[in-house]
Design a protein around this motif. Structure first.
Motif, PDB file in Angstrom:
ATOM      1  N   SER A  56      44.801  32.493  30.599  1.00 13.91           N
ATOM      2  CA  SER A  56      44.414  31.728  29.407  1.00 13.91           C
ATOM      3  C   SER A  56      42.922  31.424  29.367  1.00 13.91           C
ATOM      4  CB  SER A  56      45.203  30.409  29.358  1.00 13.91           C
ATOM      5  OG  SER A  56      46.582  30.653  29.289  1.00 13.91           O
ATOM      6  N   ALA A  57      42.147  32.054  30.193  1.00 15.86           N
ATOM      7  CA  ALA A  57      40.735  31.711  30.355  1.00 15.86           C
ATOM      8  C   ALA A  57      39.915  31.875  29.078  1.00 15.86           C
ATOM      9  CB  ALA A  57      40.109  32.564  31.455  1.00 15.86           C
ATOM     10  N   SER A  58      38.996  30.924  28.876  1.00 16.02           N
ATOM     11  CA  SER A  58      37.985  31.057  27.832  1.00 16.02           C
ATOM     12  C   SER A  58      36.588  30.913  28.431  1.00 16.02           C
ATOM     13  CB  SER A  58      38.193  30.035  26.715  1.00 16.02           C
ATOM     14  OG  SER A  58      38.020  28.727  27.201  1.00 16.02           O
ATOM     15  N   THR A  59      36.460  30.131  29.521  1.00 15.83           N
ATOM     16  CA  THR A  59      35.175  29.946  30.187  1.00 15.83           C
ATOM     17  C   THR A  59      35.388  29.992  31.693  1.00 15.83           C
ATOM     18  OG1 THR A  59      34.411  28.513  28.401  1.00 15.83           O
ATOM     19  CG2 THR A  59      33.181  28.418  30.468  1.00 15.83           C
ATOM     20  N   MET A  73      38.421  37.763  42.106  1.00  7.57           N
ATOM     21  CA  MET A  73      39.283  37.275  41.027  1.00  7.57           C
ATOM     22  C   MET A  73      40.379  38.287  40.742  1.00  7.57           C
ATOM     23  SD  MET A  73      37.602  34.486  39.836  1.00  7.57           S
ATOM     24  CE  MET A  73      38.404  34.275  38.272  1.00  7.57           C
ATOM     25  N   GLY A  74      41.449  37.811  40.113  1.00  9.85           N
ATOM     26  CA  GLY A  74      42.463  38.696  39.554  1.00  9.85           C
ATOM     27  C   GLY A  74      42.096  38.983  38.113  1.00  9.85           C
ATOM     28  N   TYR A  75      43.092  39.015  37.250  1.00  7.75           N
ATOM     29  CA  TYR A  75      42.863  39.268  35.830  1.00  7.75           C
ATOM     30  C   TYR A  75      42.284  38.026  35.170  1.00  7.75           C
ATOM     31  CZ  TYR A  75      46.393  42.674  37.172  1.00  7.75           C
ATOM     32  OH  TYR A  75      47.096  43.640  37.830  1.00  7.75           O
ATOM     33  N   ILE A  76      41.423  38.236  34.186  1.00 11.22           N
ATOM     34  CA  ILE A  76      40.815  37.125  33.440  1.00 11.22           C
ATOM     35  C   ILE A  76      41.098  37.357  31.964  1.00 11.22           C
ATOM     36  CG2 ILE A  76      38.682  35.895  32.893  1.00 11.22           C
ATOM     37  CD1 ILE A  76      37.518  37.009  35.540  1.00 11.22           C
ATOM     38  N   GLY A  77      41.778  36.399  31.338  1.00 11.87           N
ATOM     39  CA  GLY A  77      42.086  36.499  29.910  1.00 11.87           C
ATOM     40  C   GLY A  77      43.308  37.330  29.579  1.00 11.87           C
ATOM     41  N   THR A  78      43.959  37.862  30.586  1.00  9.52           N
ATOM     42  CA  THR A  78      45.163  38.667  30.391  1.00  9.52           C
ATOM     43  C   THR A  78      46.025  38.560  31.636  1.00  9.52           C
ATOM     44  OG1 THR A  78      46.028  40.865  29.872  1.00  9.52           O
ATOM     45  CG2 THR A  78      44.051  40.782  31.234  1.00  9.52           C
ATOM     46  N   ALA A 100      28.272  34.153  36.330  1.00  7.27           N
ATOM     47  CA  ALA A 100      28.239  34.043  37.788  1.00  7.27           C
ATOM     48  C   ALA A 100      26.802  34.005  38.278  1.00  7.27           C
ATOM     49  CB  ALA A 100      28.983  35.211  38.423  1.00  7.27           C
ATOM     50  N   SER A 101      26.593  33.280  39.391  1.00  7.34           N
ATOM     51  CA  SER A 101      25.268  33.210  39.999  1.00  7.34           C
ATOM     52  C   SER A 101      25.409  33.102  41.509  1.00  7.34           C
ATOM     53  CB  SER A 101      24.486  32.012  39.446  1.00  7.34           C
ATOM     54  OG  SER A 101      25.143  30.811  39.785  1.00  7.34           O
ATOM     55  N   GLY A 102      24.334  33.477  42.220  1.00 13.23           N
ATOM     56  CA  GLY A 102      24.382  33.447  43.677  1.00 13.23           C
ATOM     57  C   GLY A 102      25.303  34.535  44.187  1.00 13.23           C
ATOM     58  N   LEU A 103      26.311  34.111  44.944  1.00 12.85           N
ATOM     59  CA  LEU A 103      27.349  35.026  45.457  1.00 12.85           C
ATOM     60  C   LEU A 103      26.742  36.204  46.213  1.00 12.85           C
ATOM     61  CD1 LEU A 103      29.781  34.923  42.397  1.00 12.85           C
ATOM     62  CD2 LEU A 103      29.811  33.502  44.460  1.00 12.85           C
ATOM     63  N   LYS A 104      25.936  35.882  47.199  1.00 21.71           N
ATOM     64  CA  LYS A 104      25.257  36.881  48.026  1.00 21.71           C
ATOM     65  C   LYS A 104      26.220  37.899  48.630  1.00 21.71           C
ATOM     66  CE  LYS A 104      21.579  38.215  50.530  1.00 21.71           C
ATOM     67  NZ  LYS A 104      20.481  38.902  49.931  1.00 21.71           N
ATOM     68  N   ALA A 105      27.452  37.465  48.926  1.00 26.80           N
ATOM     69  CA  ALA A 105      28.432  38.370  49.516  1.00 26.80           C
ATOM     70  C   ALA A 105      29.282  39.085  48.463  1.00 26.80           C
ATOM     71  CB  ALA A 105      29.323  37.626  50.509  1.00 26.80           C
ATOM     72  N   GLY A 106      29.019  38.839  47.160  1.00 29.23           N
ATOM     73  CA  GLY A 106      29.614  39.659  46.115  1.00 29.23           C
ATOM     74  C   GLY A 106      30.597  38.986  45.179  1.00 29.23           C
ATOM     75  N   LEU A 107      30.907  39.709  44.089  1.00 34.22           N
ATOM     76  CA  LEU A 107      31.856  39.299  43.061  1.00 34.22           C
ATOM     77  C   LEU A 107      32.722  40.491  42.696  1.00 34.22           C
ATOM     78  CD1 LEU A 107      32.984  37.473  40.763  1.00 34.22           C
ATOM     79  CD2 LEU A 107      31.063  38.287  39.355  1.00 34.22           C
ATOM     80  N   LYS A 108      34.046  40.282  42.687  1.00 37.29           N
ATOM     81  CA  LYS A 108      34.985  41.332  42.274  1.00 37.29           C
ATOM     82  C   LYS A 108      35.978  40.708  41.307  1.00 37.29           C
ATOM     83  CE  LYS A 108      34.790  43.959  46.541  1.00 37.29           C
ATOM     84  NZ  LYS A 108      35.508  44.532  47.662  1.00 37.29           N
ATOM     85  N   THR A 109      36.298  41.441  40.233  1.00 36.11           N
ATOM     86  CA  THR A 109      37.315  40.969  39.294  1.00 36.11           C
ATOM     87  C   THR A 109      38.304  42.086  38.985  1.00 36.11           C
ATOM     88  OG1 THR A 109      36.328  41.651  37.173  1.00 36.11           O
ATOM     89  CG2 THR A 109      35.532  39.578  38.138  1.00 36.11           C
ATOM     90  N   GLY A 110      39.458  41.677  38.470  1.00 36.70           N
ATOM     91  CA  GLY A 110      40.406  42.620  37.897  1.00 36.70           C
ATOM     92  C   GLY A 110      40.055  42.795  36.425  1.00 36.70           C
ATOM     93  N   SER A 111      41.034  43.182  35.620  1.00 32.07           N
ATOM     94  CA  SER A 111      40.822  43.358  34.182  1.00 32.07           C
ATOM     95  C   SER A 111      40.310  42.075  33.549  1.00 32.07           C
ATOM     96  CB  SER A 111      42.137  43.747  33.500  1.00 32.07           C
ATOM     97  OG  SER A 111      42.609  44.971  33.993  1.00 32.07           O
ATOM     98  N   ILE A 112      39.437  42.228  32.540  1.00 34.59           N
ATOM     99  CA  ILE A 112      38.931  41.096  31.764  1.00 34.59           C
ATOM    100  C   ILE A 112      39.193  41.449  30.308  1.00 34.59           C
ATOM    101  CG2 ILE A 112      36.939  39.663  31.190  1.00 34.59           C
ATOM    102  CD1 ILE A 112      35.636  40.698  33.817  1.00 34.59           C
ATOM    103  N   ALA A 113      39.942  40.577  29.590  1.00 27.39           N
ATOM    104  CA  ALA A 113      40.341  40.981  28.239  1.00 27.39           C
ATOM    105  C   ALA A 113      40.454  39.806  27.277  1.00 27.39           C
ATOM    106  CB  ALA A 113      41.673  41.719  28.286  1.00 27.39           C
ATOM    107  N   THR A 114      39.992  40.046  26.045  1.00 28.86           N
ATOM    108  CA  THR A 114      40.166  39.146  24.918  1.00 28.86           C
ATOM    109  C   THR A 114      40.188  40.012  23.658  1.00 28.86           C
ATOM    110  OG1 THR A 114      39.227  37.319  23.633  1.00 28.86           O
ATOM    111  CG2 THR A 114      37.661  38.738  24.783  1.00 28.86           C
ATOM    112  N   LEU A 115      40.804  39.503  22.617  1.00 33.93           N
ATOM    113  CA  LEU A 115      40.772  40.204  21.336  1.00 33.93           C
ATOM    114  C   LEU A 115      39.567  39.771  20.509  1.00 33.93           C
ATOM    115  CD1 LEU A 115      44.571  40.120  20.450  1.00 33.93           C
ATOM    116  CD2 LEU A 115      43.265  41.928  21.590  1.00 33.93           C
ATOM    117  N   GLN A 116      38.811  38.811  21.001  1.00 34.97           N
ATOM    118  CA  GLN A 116      37.607  38.312  20.336  1.00 34.97           C
ATOM    119  C   GLN A 116      36.377  38.709  21.159  1.00 34.97           C
ATOM    120  OE1 GLN A 116      37.858  37.017  17.280  1.00 34.97           O
ATOM    121  NE2 GLN A 116      40.064  37.326  17.429  1.00 34.97           N
TER     122      GLN A 116
END
Length: 187
Positions: A56-59, A73-78, A100-116
């Protein structure tokens, strides 16, 4: 002082969650963040919340200044799997922002989805960034997709982007000033 947490976070009715992790954080499968619209996560270690999808993410605001700071992260918005059609069918119908900011050791996400509109800003991330890139099939979906990675200090890997508004959707990736390799699977 607790420097590691592995467990369940049940926030079944919460629409806003703030997590300040002093050390490593791992949420297991039974965790429930399904109603969370706003997540603010700061970590000094590795934070893995991939088992608690933000359907249900928006921010989403992610950060960490330590050299060990990382977010997975897993899925965002879906709540959908890696299949494009099911990710789109399960997408939220309001604007979505990921920063996102910093995160010297990295950022990983799954699918990111919105209809807007979808806005992703990883310009201030100092580690490698993998957006919807944990498998080859994960999409980034929005009516207008904007990914900003100017000055990103680590390698940038972006999954397949789809601007879903037929005839008028836009997809913009700005990686000017990125200091490492940039890969976009497909637009």
């Amino acid at each position: 002082e607790q420097t590691a947490f592995t467990g369940v976070l049940k926030a079944a009715k919460a629409t806003s969650v703030t997590i300040n992790a002093e050390g490593s954080l791992s949420l297991v499968t039974a965790s429930d963040l399904a109603k969370v619209e706003t997540l603010n996560l700061t970590t000094t270690g590795a934070a893995d919340i991939s088992k608690a999808n933000l359907v249900s993410a928006s921010t989403v605001i992610l950060g960490g200044t330590a050299t060990t700071s990382a977010v997975t992260m897993g899925y965002i918005g879906t709540g959908a799997d890696t299949n494009y059609a099911t990710a789109k069918a399960g997408a939220v119908d309001y604007s979505l922002s990921v920063e996102a900011s910093g995160l010297k050791a990295g950022l990983k996400t799954g699918s990111i989805a919105t209809l807007q509109n979808l806005t992703i800003d990883v310009s201030a991330v100092t580690g490698a960034v993998d957006l919807a890139h944990t498998t080859d099939a994960e999409p980034i979906i929005g009516s207008n997709v904007t990914i900003t990675a100017t000055e990103a200090a680590g390698a940038l890997n972006i999954g397949a982007i789809d601007a879903v508004t037929v005839g008028s959707g836009t997809a913009t990736v700005n990686a000017a000033g990125a200091t490492k390799a940039v890969e976009v699977k497909d637009i």
